[in-house]
Write a protein that holds these residues in place. Structure first.
Motif, PDB file in Angstrom:
ATOM      1  N   HIS A   1       0.806  -1.231   0.000  1.00 28.45           N
ATOM      2  CA  HIS A   1       0.000   0.000   0.000  1.00 28.45           C
ATOM      3  C   HIS A   1       0.836   1.277   0.000  1.00 28.45           C
ATOM      4  O   HIS A   1       0.290   2.363   0.188  1.00 28.45           O
ATOM      5  CB  HIS A   1      -0.901   0.018   1.245  1.00 28.45           C
ATOM      6  CG  HIS A   1      -2.111  -0.845   1.109  1.00 28.45           C
ATOM      7  ND1 HIS A   1      -2.085  -2.089   0.529  1.00 28.45           N
ATOM      8  CD2 HIS A   1      -3.414  -0.645   1.494  1.00 28.45           C
ATOM      9  CE1 HIS A   1      -3.297  -2.623   0.552  1.00 28.45           C
ATOM     10  NE2 HIS A   1      -4.127  -1.773   1.146  1.00 28.45           N
ATOM     11  N   LEU A   2       2.118   1.163  -0.223  1.00 26.79           N
ATOM     12  CA  LEU A   2       2.984   2.341  -0.084  1.00 26.79           C
ATOM     13  C   LEU A   2       2.658   3.442  -1.093  1.00 26.79           C
ATOM     14  O   LEU A   2       2.862   4.624  -0.807  1.00 26.79           O
ATOM     15  CB  LEU A   2       4.455   1.919  -0.228  1.00 26.79           C
ATOM     16  CG  LEU A   2       5.503   2.967   0.162  1.00 26.79           C
ATOM     17  CD1 LEU A   2       5.332   3.366   1.620  1.00 26.79           C
ATOM     18  CD2 LEU A   2       6.910   2.446  -0.087  1.00 26.79           C
ATOM     19  N   GLU A   3       2.120   3.050  -2.261  1.00 21.07           N
ATOM     20  CA  GLU A   3       1.832   4.048  -3.292  1.00 21.07           C
ATOM     21  C   GLU A   3       0.424   4.619  -3.192  1.00 21.07           C
ATOM     22  O   GLU A   3       0.043   5.457  -4.011  1.00 21.07           O
ATOM     23  CB  GLU A   3       2.048   3.434  -4.683  1.00 21.07           C
ATOM     24  CG  GLU A   3       3.486   3.054  -4.977  1.00 21.07           C
ATOM     25  CD  GLU A   3       4.434   4.239  -4.814  1.00 21.07           C
ATOM     26  OE1 GLU A   3       4.089   5.337  -5.292  1.00 21.07           O
ATOM     27  OE2 GLU A   3       5.507   4.067  -4.209  1.00 21.07           O
ATOM     28  N   ARG A   4      -0.347   4.150  -2.227  1.00 24.04           N
ATOM     29  CA  ARG A   4      -1.675   4.729  -2.051  1.00 24.04           C
ATOM     30  C   ARG A   4      -1.542   6.176  -1.571  1.00 24.04           C
ATOM     31  O   ARG A   4      -0.744   6.478  -0.681  1.00 24.04           O
ATOM     32  CB  ARG A   4      -2.492   3.921  -1.035  1.00 24.04           C
ATOM     33  CG  ARG A   4      -2.617   2.444  -1.405  1.00 24.04           C
ATOM     34  CD  ARG A   4      -3.510   2.256  -2.610  1.00 24.04           C
ATOM     35  NE  ARG A   4      -3.495   0.879  -3.095  1.00 24.04           N
ATOM     36  CZ  ARG A   4      -4.314  -0.070  -2.686  1.00 24.04           C
ATOM     37  NH1 ARG A   4      -5.213   0.211  -1.742  1.00 24.04           N
ATOM     38  NH2 ARG A   4      -4.266  -1.286  -3.187  1.00 24.04           N
ATOM     39  N   ARG A   5      -2.357   7.040  -2.137  1.00 23.48           N
ATOM     40  CA  ARG A   5      -2.220   8.480  -1.857  1.00 23.48           C
ATOM     41  C   ARG A   5      -2.333   8.797  -0.371  1.00 23.48           C
ATOM     42  O   ARG A   5      -1.522   9.540   0.188  1.00 23.48           O
ATOM     43  CB  ARG A   5      -3.298   9.250  -2.626  1.00 23.48           C
ATOM     44  CG  ARG A   5      -3.363  10.726  -2.276  1.00 23.48           C
ATOM     45  CD  ARG A   5      -4.520  11.394  -2.992  1.00 23.48           C
ATOM     46  NE  ARG A   5      -4.849  12.670  -2.380  1.00 23.48           N
ATOM     47  CZ  ARG A   5      -5.892  13.415  -2.721  1.00 23.48           C
ATOM     48  NH1 ARG A   5      -6.698  13.001  -3.688  1.00 23.48           N
ATOM     49  NH2 ARG A   5      -6.135  14.558  -2.112  1.00 23.48           N
ATOM     50  N   GLU A   6      -3.351   8.248   0.293  1.00 18.94           N
ATOM     51  CA  GLU A   6      -3.561   8.571   1.700  1.00 18.94           C
ATOM     52  C   GLU A   6      -2.402   8.067   2.575  1.00 18.94           C
ATOM     53  O   GLU A   6      -2.057   8.696   3.590  1.00 18.94           O
ATOM     54  CB  GLU A   6      -4.900   8.007   2.185  1.00 18.94           C
ATOM     55  CG  GLU A   6      -4.973   6.493   2.296  1.00 18.94           C
ATOM     56  CD  GLU A   6      -5.278   5.811   0.983  1.00 18.94           C
ATOM     57  OE1 GLU A   6      -5.489   4.593   0.996  1.00 18.94           O
ATOM     58  OE2 GLU A   6      -5.316   6.514  -0.065  1.00 18.94           O
ATOM     59  N   ILE A   7      -1.772   6.923   2.161  1.00 18.27           N
ATOM     60  CA  ILE A   7      -0.643   6.384   2.918  1.00 18.27           C
ATOM     61  C   ILE A   7       0.580   7.277   2.757  1.00 18.27           C
ATOM     62  O   ILE A   7       1.287   7.592   3.732  1.00 18.27           O
ATOM     63  CB  ILE A   7      -0.329   4.945   2.480  1.00 18.27           C
ATOM     64  CG1 ILE A   7      -1.583   4.061   2.588  1.00 18.27           C
ATOM     65  CG2 ILE A   7       0.806   4.369   3.302  1.00 18.27           C
ATOM     66  CD1 ILE A   7      -2.152   3.978   3.977  1.00 18.27           C
ATOM     67  N   ARG A   8       0.829   7.727   1.512  1.00 23.05           N
ATOM     68  CA  ARG A   8       1.979   8.619   1.267  1.00 23.05           C
ATOM     69  C   ARG A   8       1.830   9.915   2.060  1.00 23.05           C
ATOM     70  O   ARG A   8       2.789  10.381   2.692  1.00 23.05           O
ATOM     71  CB  ARG A   8       2.088   8.942  -0.227  1.00 23.05           C
ATOM     72  CG  ARG A   8       2.479   7.769  -1.098  1.00 23.05           C
ATOM     73  CD  ARG A   8       3.053   8.249  -2.430  1.00 23.05           C
ATOM     74  NE  ARG A   8       2.241   9.297  -3.031  1.00 23.05           N
ATOM     75  CZ  ARG A   8       1.237   9.078  -3.872  1.00 23.05           C
ATOM     76  NH1 ARG A   8       0.932   7.821  -4.204  1.00 23.05           N
ATOM     77  NH2 ARG A   8       0.553  10.081  -4.395  1.00 23.05           N
ATOM     78  N   GLU A   9       0.623  10.487   2.043  1.00 21.98           N
ATOM     79  CA  GLU A   9       0.410  11.738   2.767  1.00 21.98           C
ATOM     80  C   GLU A   9       0.584  11.549   4.267  1.00 21.98           C
ATOM     81  O   GLU A   9       1.135  12.414   4.959  1.00 21.98           O
ATOM     82  CB  GLU A   9      -0.987  12.284   2.462  1.00 21.98           C
ATOM     83  CG  GLU A   9      -1.159  12.781   1.034  1.00 21.98           C
ATOM     84  CD  GLU A   9      -2.547  13.325   0.780  1.00 21.98           C
ATOM     85  OE1 GLU A   9      -3.393  13.248   1.703  1.00 21.98           O
ATOM     86  OE2 GLU A   9      -2.796  13.833  -0.336  1.00 21.98           O
ATOM     87  N   ALA A  10       0.096  10.415   4.793  1.00 22.41           N
ATOM     88  CA  ALA A  10       0.235  10.154   6.225  1.00 22.41           C
ATOM     89  C   ALA A  10       1.694  10.019   6.621  1.00 22.41           C
ATOM     90  O   ALA A  10       2.129  10.520   7.673  1.00 22.41           O
ATOM     91  CB  ALA A  10      -0.538   8.887   6.599  1.00 22.41           C
ATOM     92  N   LEU A  11       2.499   9.353   5.769  1.00 22.78           N
ATOM     93  CA  LEU A  11       3.924   9.187   6.067  1.00 22.78           C
ATOM     94  C   LEU A  11       4.683  10.511   5.941  1.00 22.78           C
ATOM     95  O   LEU A  11       5.647  10.765   6.659  1.00 22.78           O
ATOM     96  CB  LEU A  11       4.537   8.147   5.128  1.00 22.78           C
ATOM     97  CG  LEU A  11       4.084   6.695   5.356  1.00 22.78           C
ATOM     98  CD1 LEU A  11       4.608   5.797   4.244  1.00 22.78           C
ATOM     99  CD2 LEU A  11       4.553   6.196   6.720  1.00 22.78           C
ATOM    100  N   GLU A  12       4.215  11.372   5.035  1.00 22.41           N
ATOM    101  CA  GLU A  12       4.920  12.645   4.807  1.00 22.41           C
ATOM    102  C   GLU A  12       4.502  13.732   5.786  1.00 22.41           C
ATOM    103  O   GLU A  12       5.329  14.485   6.275  1.00 22.41           O
ATOM    104  CB  GLU A  12       4.659  13.114   3.368  1.00 22.41           C
ATOM    105  CG  GLU A  12       5.300  12.218   2.308  1.00 22.41           C
ATOM    106  CD  GLU A  12       4.856  12.600   0.907  1.00 22.41           C
ATOM    107  OE1 GLU A  12       4.051  13.558   0.781  1.00 22.41           O
ATOM    108  OE2 GLU A  12       5.291  11.949  -0.053  1.00 22.41           O
ATOM    109  N   SER A  13       3.180  13.825   6.058  1.00 22.66           N
ATOM    110  CA  SER A  13       2.689  14.940   6.862  1.00 22.66           C
ATOM    111  C   SER A  13       1.948  14.517   8.126  1.00 22.66           C
ATOM    112  O   SER A  13       1.478  15.369   8.880  1.00 22.66           O
ATOM    113  CB  SER A  13       1.774  15.838   6.018  1.00 22.66           C
ATOM    114  OG  SER A  13       0.649  15.101   5.566  1.00 22.66           O
ATOM    115  N   GLY A  14       1.786  13.237   8.349  1.00 21.11           N
ATOM    116  CA  GLY A  14       1.102  12.774   9.548  1.00 21.11           C
ATOM    117  C   GLY A  14      -0.320  12.310   9.328  1.00 21.11           C
ATOM    118  O   GLY A  14      -0.841  11.502  10.088  1.00 21.11           O
ATOM    119  N   SER A  15      -0.980  12.804   8.266  1.00 20.19           N
ATOM    120  CA  SER A  15      -2.349  12.376   7.967  1.00 20.19           C
ATOM    121  C   SER A  15      -2.641  12.619   6.495  1.00 20.19           C
ATOM    122  O   SER A  15      -1.972  13.431   5.834  1.00 20.19           O
ATOM    123  CB  SER A  15      -3.368  13.144   8.821  1.00 20.19           C
ATOM    124  OG  SER A  15      -3.347  14.523   8.509  1.00 20.19           O
TER     125      SER A  15
END
Length: 439
Positions: free
Chosen positions: A99-113
């Motif tokens: 799931h690393l390329e899922r948009r919501e996952i990337r945003e959570a890893l980058e900005s917290g949510s």
């Protein structure tokens, strides 16, 4: 010229109403999306707090889903590399893709949510995904729920919007046809300016009404969802939630009743039952009905009225006095007073309501009769006000060819004076004066 006017008015109405409907629907949908994201983010926080490292992760996730979530809600836990660690809908997470390329996952890893909306081929519906980085920064917790996109939302609303557009169009064309023959060049310009002003008033009214209704609806929805998800574990909490829902529904009912009353007063074809109204009896009834509110606010009510009668609607006279006196109670202080005096002379009947409360600032005095305007929003909402009371008073007075005026000084109180001319109104002499008090 008549046909040109009708054609232009029809085109303007269609374009304006269609554009307003689409924009309003879009704004409402965005507000609902933001509310869902906020609620889901809070739910993720509860899941994160509840996870226990000493127990199997998949069992914990499935148990939390079964206990406190709707059936169509899905909880997923993913590590920082995109590997699914647990999923409330899957028994074997090892078969799930990264799931690393899922948009919501990337945003959570980058900005917290983060969040995203996607169409699920397996479920055949759109879903809203909300993800947040866990407190220990080791994993991402994601919740998903079914979600209608804008096109689906518009399809659902299309029948209602179509009916509304058709009704508004019919009324607009009928009005335009009635007056188009009498419009000259200058009159045409004035009418168009008036139409624009009316459109602005209705747009503001729609926006204000939507805002006023949104607050109790959001509150009711929130408490209802908490009850449905069994967040209220004890009877006292359940009763508190139900009382809050009841209070908000009462506020909505009062708001809708006030809106309907203003609509009836503005309608030229509205049917009003007229009778010989004894103002002494109406005043006594209003004072008695407001006595509990006045007592709880430690405000004394006093009334004075002669044997005055007029041909009018008893409901409208009751509503007029009720709004003025209730307003004097709300904007008063403990130990204060509200005086009501009803009198008449050869020209008119006068109703004066005076209080020694907080008063109104000069810059607000010209706006107190506007719809939804509140001098003190916090005080008015706390006392259950809808912001339409004084507007209703103004409309009732105008219905009988009268007017309402205000005198006020900050810190010393206010006086509202309603004048209804006696032209065409049956009246009797007032040899006696009665006084009423709740002291």
């Amino acid at each position: 010229m008549r046909n040109q006017i009708l054609k232009r008015v029809t085109v303007i109405l269609v374009l304006t109403l269609a554009l307003s409907s689409v924009i309003s629907s879009f704004v409402l949908m965005r507000n609902m999306l933001n509310e869902n994201i906020d609620f889901m983010t809070q739910a993720i926080g509860v899941v994160d707090y509840s996870l226990n490292g000493g127990q199997p992760l998949e069992e914990q996730v499935r148990r939390m889903h079964d206990f406190g979530m709707r059936e169509d809600t899905r909880i997923t836990v993913i590590d920082r590399n995109g590997t699914v660690l647990a999923d409330s809908d899957m028994d074997n997470v090892g078969t799930m893709e990264n799931h690393l390329e899922r948009r919501e996952i990337r945003e959570a890893l980058e900005s917290g949510s983060g969040y995203a909306t996607r169409y699920s081929e397996s479920l055949g519906k759109h879903l809203l995904y909300v993800a947040r980085l866990s407190a220990d920064q080791t994993k991402v917790i994601r919740i998903s729920i079914p979600y209608n996109n804008f096109l689906e939302y518009m399809i659902v609303l299309l029948p209602l919007l179509t009916v509304g557009l058709a009704v508004a169009l019919i009324i607009g064309v009928a009005v335009a046809a009635r007056f188009s023959n009498r419009l000259a060049a200058d009159e045409m310009k004035r009418q168009m300016e008036q139409m624009e002003k009316d459109r602005k008033i209705r747009q503001d009214f729609f926006g204000n009404a939507s805002h006023e209704l949104k607050t109790p609806i959001t509150s009711i929805r929130g408490y209802a969802e908490l009850l449905c998800q069994d967040f209220a574990q004890d009877e006292a909490t359940r009763k508190d939630f139900l009382n809050r829902i009841l209070k908000e529904t009462e506020h909505m009912t009062g708001l809708i009743d006030d809106i309907l009353m203003i609509s009836r007063l503005e309608s030229k074809d509205a049917e009003v039952t007229l009778s010989r109204v004894q103002m002494k009896a109406v005043l006594r009834e209003v004072l008695e009905s407001l006595e509990p509110q006045a007592s709880s606010c430690q405000v004394e009510l006093l009334g004075e009225c002669g044997d005055i009668a007029l041909q009018a609607s008893v409901q409208q006279m009751r509503e007029l006095l009720l709004n003025l006196i209730s307003n004097g109670i709300k904007y008063n202080r403990p130990g204060g007073h509200v005086w009501t005096v009803i009198r008449q002379d050869a020209e008119a009947i006068y109703m004066e309501v005076t209080d020694d409360g907080v008063g109104i600032d000069p810059e607000d005095q010209a706006r107190v009769f506007e719809r939804f305007f509140r001098v003190d929003k916090g005080r008015s909402r706390k006392m259950g006000g809808t912001g339409l009371g004084l507007s209703i008073v103004k409309h009732i007075a105008a219905y009988y060819g009268g007017s309402v005026s205000l005198e006020s000084e900050p810190g010393k109180g206010s006086r509202f004076r309603v004048e209804i001319p006696l032209s065409g109104i049956n009246k009797v002499d007032n040899p006696a004066v009665s006084r009423y008090t709740n002291s």
